[in-house]
Design an enzyme around this catalytic site. Structure first.
Site, PDB file in Angstrom:
ATOM      1  N   HIS A   1       0.798  -1.148   0.052  1.00  0.00           N
ATOM      2  CA  HIS A   1       0.025   0.046  -0.141  1.00  0.00           C
ATOM      3  C   HIS A   1       0.978   1.014   0.100  1.00  0.00           C
ATOM      4  O   HIS A   1       2.027   1.115   0.552  1.00  0.00           O
ATOM      5  CB  HIS A   1      -0.858   0.232   1.225  1.00  0.00           C
TER       6      HIS A   1
ATOM      7  N   ASP B   1      -6.162 -14.435   8.879  1.00  0.00           N
ATOM      8  CA  ASP B   1      -4.837 -14.314   8.239  1.00  0.00           C
ATOM      9  C   ASP B   1      -3.798 -15.371   8.589  1.00  0.00           C
ATOM     10  O   ASP B   1      -2.839 -14.858   8.655  1.00  0.00           O
ATOM     11  CB  ASP B   1      -4.302 -13.021   8.411  1.00  0.00           C
TER      12      ASP B   1
HETATM   13  C1  GCO Z   1      -7.779  -7.612   4.758  1.00  0.00           C
HETATM   14  C2  GCO Z   1      -7.507  -7.640   3.369  1.00  0.00           C
HETATM   15  C3  GCO Z   1      -6.366  -6.562   3.150  1.00  0.00           C
HETATM   16  C4  GCO Z   1      -5.884  -6.186   1.625  1.00  0.00           C
HETATM   17  C5  GCO Z   1      -5.007  -5.331   1.109  1.00  0.00           C
HETATM   18  C6  GCO Z   1      -4.424  -5.150  -0.318  1.00  0.00           C
HETATM   19  O1  GCO Z   1      -8.334  -8.492   4.948  1.00  0.00           O
HETATM   20  O2  GCO Z   1      -7.268  -6.586   5.293  1.00  0.00           O
HETATM   21  O3  GCO Z   1      -7.141  -8.822   2.725  1.00  0.00           O
HETATM   22  O4  GCO Z   1      -5.297  -7.324   3.382  1.00  0.00           O
HETATM   23  O5  GCO Z   1      -5.712  -7.457   0.687  1.00  0.00           O
HETATM   24  O6  GCO Z   1      -5.433  -3.974   1.768  1.00  0.00           O
HETATM   25  O7  GCO Z   1      -5.527  -4.662  -0.969  1.00  0.00           O
HETATM   26 MN    MN Z   2      -7.880 -10.275   4.335  1.00  0.00          MN
END
Ligand code: GCO
Ligand code: MN
Ligand code: MN
Length: 389
Positions: free
Chosen positions: A56, A259
């Site tokens: 980003h 994640d």
């Molecule tokens: C999340 C998203 C982000 C985006 C990232 C790239 O759940 O926070 O997956 O990680 O993928 O902002 O656009």
């Molecule tokens: Mn995500």
């Protein structure tokens, strides 16, 4: 000693600066590790055999940096990329951290916020292009609502469409090569995020002026959170010719956004996903949008990154074995029944074929009575994955 599961840049594995750079902070607690500078991340990922690093705008350049600071940071980063042979295949904009975006960016009910979001995205596209990115991701983290009394649902869709049309034209006017990948997520951080699934993104993309420039960036965790089958979603995106990028990670179903390391939780779904990607001939980057557990220190972060890539390569090898296993292939052949005459009749319409088909006799009882052998096939797959075949 290297092994066949050690990644090389040819595997096209990528990580975000925000992923391995994550410090363990969560909504309930402070950071548990110091994180790494962008330059350190480039060094470490290159050592591990990754292909690239994504970012980003504000992962690299703080939101309040002066023009001079920006240029210094970017040139230091470019130097590190070239020293270590790492690419920046994808760039994106942070349109979710700053309080200005608390009720959305492109879908904010405040025209000033929408304009600022466009300005920030154009600058971020400039940065990505300077670093060589060809894919631009849009994840609308704050594009959603908690309060539908805000009465902006249809307007939000129109504002979002106008913004993407504007940015596609901006990209073309600058001569950038970007293809845009829209990333769906059902919720978190908003109560409800617009375009919750890959299918809803596909429907929306068809309404854009330059829809050929737009595809999807599906994410394993996002569908899994909602109890959906991610592999099915990716198949639909591939079928539409819209798999422009992919975010790999893992997730327990029905939980907060975890994640997890790729393959940490759902081995079997991860296997069918890898098999689908490999069989389909997908050649784009495989991006791990995940982070190490909060329990980990610096060494744990690199163990996490290495693990994501190794698990992918192990599952890729398992997919190759699946495709070459004669017993599995025999079970598949027995499962599928082809009939050339019937296929000729059904694959496209004519009034004559419709008449012939209407006159056809089918043994409905026999069709219903046939055993499909899927228990056997699934057990063979389980034994392959568990390492006893
Ligand atoms: C999340 C998203 C982000 C985006 C990232 C790239 O759940 O926070 O997956 O990680 O993928 O902002 O656009
Ligand atoms: Mn995500
Ligand atoms: Mn993501």
């Amino acid at each position: 000693m290297t092994s066949m599961y050690d990644p090389t840049p040819a595997d096209q594995f990528t990580f975000g600066l925000w992923t391995v750079g994550q410090t363990g902070r969560d909504p309930f607690g402070e950071a548990t590790r110091p994180g790494f500078s962008p330059v350190q991340i480039v060094q470490e990922l290159a050592k591990l055999g990754a292909y690239g690093v994504n970012l980003h705008d504000n992962d690299l350049v703080p939101i309040n940096a002066s023009a001079q600071e920006r240029d210094r940071i970017v040139s230091e980063f470019r130097q590190a990329l070239s020293d270590h042979g790492l690419a920046v295949p994808m760039a994106t904009t942070n349109l979710f951290s700053d309080p200005a975006f608390k009720d959305g960016a492109f879908t904010s009910a405040d025209a000033r916020v929408r304009a600022y979001a466009l300005q920030k995205t154009m600058l971020s596209m400039d940065l990505g292009a300077e670093l060589g990115a060809h894919t631009y991701v849009f994840w609308g983290g704050r594009e959603g609502t908690e309060v539908d009394a805000s009465s902006k649902l249809l307007d939000s869709l129109a504002w979002f469409r106008d913004s993407l049309n504007f940015l596609a034209d901006y990209s073309a006017s600058q001569g950038y090569s970007y293809r845009f990948a829209l990333e769906p997520k059902p919720n978190e951080p908003r109560g409800d995020i617009f375009f919750p699934t890959a299918g809803s993104m596909l429907g929306f993309i068809a309404t854009l002026e330059h829809s050929e420039r737009f595809g999807v960036n599906p994410e394993f965790a996002h569908d899994t959170m909602a109890g959906l089958n991610f592999t099915h979603a990716v198949a639909q995106v591939i079928d539409a010719g819209k798999l422009f990028h992919i975010d790999l990670n893992d997730q327990k179903m029905g939980r907060f956004d975890q994640d997890l390391r790729f393959g940490a939780e759902n081995y079997k779904t991860a296997f069918f996903l890898v098999k689908l990607l490999e069989d389909s001939g997908y050649t784009g980057p495989k991006h791990f949008d995940a982070h190490a557990l909060r329990t980990e220190d610096a060494a744990g972060v690199w163990a996490f990154a290495r693990g994501c890539m190794r698990t992918y390569l192990i599952l890729k090898e398992k997919a190759r074995q699946f495709n070459e296993d004669s017993e599995i292939q025999a079970a598949l052949a027995a499962y599928r029944i082809e009939d050339a005459a019937l296929s000729e009749l059904t694959h496209s319409f004519s009034a004559e074929k419709a008449q012939v088909l209407k006159a056809q006799t089918f043994d409905r009882a026999a069709l219903g009575a046939r055993g499909l052998g899927l228990e056997h096939l699934d057990q063979l797959t389980a034994e392959l994955l568990l390492g006893v075949r």
